[in-house]
Design a protein around this motif. Sequence first.
Motif, PDB file in Angstrom:
ATOM      1  N   SER A   1     -20.112 -21.017  78.757  1.00 45.14           N
ATOM      2  CA  SER A   1     -20.830 -21.365  79.980  1.00 45.14           C
ATOM      3  C   SER A   1     -21.801 -20.261  80.390  1.00 45.14           C
ATOM      4  N   LEU A   2     -21.407 -19.008  80.163  1.00 45.88           N
ATOM      5  CA  LEU A   2     -22.254 -17.888  80.571  1.00 45.88           C
ATOM      6  C   LEU A   2     -23.362 -17.580  79.575  1.00 45.88           C
ATOM      7  N   LEU A   3     -23.030 -17.624  78.288  1.00 41.65           N
ATOM      8  CA  LEU A   3     -23.933 -17.075  77.271  1.00 41.65           C
ATOM      9  C   LEU A   3     -24.539 -18.122  76.348  1.00 41.65           C
ATOM     10  N   ASP A   4     -23.890 -19.275  76.225  1.00 43.89           N
ATOM     11  CA  ASP A   4     -24.365 -20.360  75.373  1.00 43.89           C
ATOM     12  C   ASP A   4     -24.672 -19.912  73.939  1.00 43.89           C
ATOM     13  N   PRO A   5     -23.756 -19.205  73.293  1.00 47.80           N
ATOM     14  CA  PRO A   5     -24.009 -18.835  71.893  1.00 47.80           C
ATOM     15  C   PRO A   5     -23.947 -20.069  70.993  1.00 47.80           C
ATOM     16  N   SER A   6     -24.657 -20.019  69.852  1.00 46.91           N
ATOM     17  CA  SER A   6     -24.547 -21.156  68.919  1.00 46.91           C
ATOM     18  C   SER A   6     -23.307 -20.995  68.046  1.00 46.91           C
ATOM     19  N   THR A   7     -22.847 -19.727  67.886  1.00 43.74           N
ATOM     20  CA  THR A   7     -21.727 -19.468  66.995  1.00 43.74           C
ATOM     21  C   THR A   7     -20.765 -18.472  67.632  1.00 43.74           C
ATOM     22  N   VAL A   8     -19.480 -18.746  67.508  1.00 43.74           N
ATOM     23  CA  VAL A   8     -18.456 -17.786  67.913  1.00 43.74           C
ATOM     24  C   VAL A   8     -17.770 -17.316  66.641  1.00 43.74           C
ATOM     25  N   ILE A   9     -17.873 -16.007  66.366  1.00 45.81           N
ATOM     26  CA  ILE A   9     -17.292 -15.426  65.155  1.00 45.81           C
ATOM     27  C   ILE A   9     -15.971 -14.767  65.549  1.00 45.81           C
ATOM     28  N   VAL A  10     -14.881 -15.200  64.938  1.00 41.32           N
ATOM     29  CA  VAL A  10     -13.571 -14.675  65.318  1.00 41.32           C
ATOM     30  C   VAL A  10     -13.002 -13.836  64.171  1.00 41.32           C
ATOM     31  N   GLY A  11     -12.701 -12.562  64.466  1.00 42.59           N
ATOM     32  CA  GLY A  11     -12.141 -11.658  63.464  1.00 42.59           C
ATOM     33  C   GLY A  11     -10.885 -10.983  63.983  1.00 42.59           C
ATOM     34  N   GLY A  12     -10.462  -9.951  63.292  1.00 42.39           N
ATOM     35  CA  GLY A  12      -9.243  -9.237  63.676  1.00 42.39           C
ATOM     36  C   GLY A  12      -8.024  -9.846  63.020  1.00 42.39           C
TER      37      GLY A  12
ATOM     38  N   GLU B   1     -12.223 -29.885  73.414  1.00 44.88           N
ATOM     39  CA  GLU B   1     -11.677 -30.751  74.470  1.00 44.88           C
ATOM     40  C   GLU B   1     -11.918 -30.199  75.874  1.00 44.88           C
ATOM     41  N   ARG B   2     -12.249 -28.888  75.971  1.00 41.70           N
ATOM     42  CA  ARG B   2     -12.519 -28.269  77.274  1.00 41.70           C
ATOM     43  C   ARG B   2     -13.976 -28.361  77.702  1.00 41.70           C
ATOM     44  N   LEU B   3     -14.868 -28.612  76.762  1.00 34.46           N
ATOM     45  CA  LEU B   3     -16.296 -28.609  77.090  1.00 34.46           C
ATOM     46  C   LEU B   3     -16.656 -29.840  77.911  1.00 34.46           C
ATOM     47  N   THR B   4     -17.539 -29.650  78.877  1.00 33.61           N
ATOM     48  CA  THR B   4     -18.030 -30.819  79.625  1.00 33.61           C
ATOM     49  C   THR B   4     -19.515 -30.994  79.299  1.00 33.61           C
ATOM     50  N   PHE B   5     -20.365 -30.158  79.914  1.00 30.00           N
ATOM     51  CA  PHE B   5     -21.804 -30.255  79.618  1.00 30.00           C
ATOM     52  C   PHE B   5     -22.240 -29.287  78.520  1.00 30.00           C
ATOM     53  N   GLN B   6     -21.385 -28.248  78.254  1.00 32.42           N
ATOM     54  CA  GLN B   6     -21.811 -27.191  77.327  1.00 32.42           C
ATOM     55  C   GLN B   6     -21.924 -27.743  75.902  1.00 32.42           C
ATOM     56  N   MET B   7     -22.876 -27.193  75.162  1.00 34.65           N
ATOM     57  CA  MET B   7     -22.995 -27.569  73.751  1.00 34.65           C
ATOM     58  C   MET B   7     -21.888 -26.862  72.966  1.00 34.65           C
ATOM     59  N   PRO B   8     -21.225 -27.553  72.046  1.00 35.52           N
ATOM     60  CA  PRO B   8     -20.133 -26.908  71.314  1.00 35.52           C
ATOM     61  C   PRO B   8     -20.639 -25.813  70.371  1.00 35.52           C
ATOM     62  N   PRO B   9     -20.021 -24.627  70.406  1.00 37.70           N
ATOM     63  CA  PRO B   9     -20.393 -23.588  69.444  1.00 37.70           C
ATOM     64  C   PRO B   9     -19.697 -23.857  68.113  1.00 37.70           C
TER      65      PRO B   9
END
Length: 310
Positions: free
Chosen positions: A242-253, A272-280
């Motif tokens: 919602s804040l940053l609208d990234p196209s990709t979320v990279i998960v590491g660790g 399932e949580r997104l309403t108006f946001q575009m899915p990353p």
Amino acid sequence: MKHVIALDVGGTGMKAALVAQDGSVLFEARRPTGREHGPDAVVATILDFAADLAQEGRTRFGAAPLAAGVAVPGTIDEKNGIAVFSANLGWRDLPMRKLLGERLGGVPVALGHDVRSGGLAEGRVGAGQGVGRFLFIALGTGIAGAIGIDGTIEAGAHGYGGEIGHVVVRPGGPQCGCGARGCLETLASASAVSRAWADASGDPEADAAACAAAVDAGDPRALAVWQDAVDALADGIVLAQSLLDPSTVIVGGGLAEAGDTLFTPLRAAVTERLTFQMPPKVVPAMLKDTAASLGAGLLAWDLLSMEVTA
Ligand SMILES: [Zn+2]
């Protein structure tokens, strides 16, 4: 071959490399940080390691490294090259850039934050290659993040940009080391999952990897622990979306090593949580535990290109 020194200082180990301008790794080495000997000894160990790497460069390539980059944990003043605070290593206001520059005979030195350096490397040569806007999240002992914008990382005004681990996703939840309650890292870090699974399974030695294995085996107690972590993480990612609208979320660790056991339910929980946001796109990191070291090398090269254009 032109090269720079890249060094990632962790709580227990240091990872180093000699890195070429295109980001390729020419030489790699590791050493223990030795933090049990105290903060001054750690600094001496880092300086010795860097000097040995410079010698390695001269021997292998016939020329000294052009610059050095070092990634450290904690609070960093990147502009002035000062490691402001590290609970892990016991530092306060350590002039790392100056110390390292002196030891290396005056070469330029870049100082970076470990997770932001890792995010930089993922963005330039890892899972974020060609992605303009991404969020990098590292699920380890704690949770930290980096905001990627067109090949750079947004550190924020005070060097705390990207600290998604301290977004409160469960108000009144578990106590966090930062002083707040219900921070994301108290629920979805590898350590948090280890603790929750040790409690649920009754095995004090059980860890996050064991929990993932029990999830794969269909253990309902493990599934409950895992889903709690996934839900918390999805809440954090949706807030960031919602804040940053990234196209990709990279998960590491460490926790991301569970692969599809993590990514399949996580993608579903985010969607399932997104309403108006575009899915990353939610994707695994590519560079594993060498990301921060490689990122430190890229920071060193950036420093050189800035000197040329200045
Ligand atoms: Zn916190």
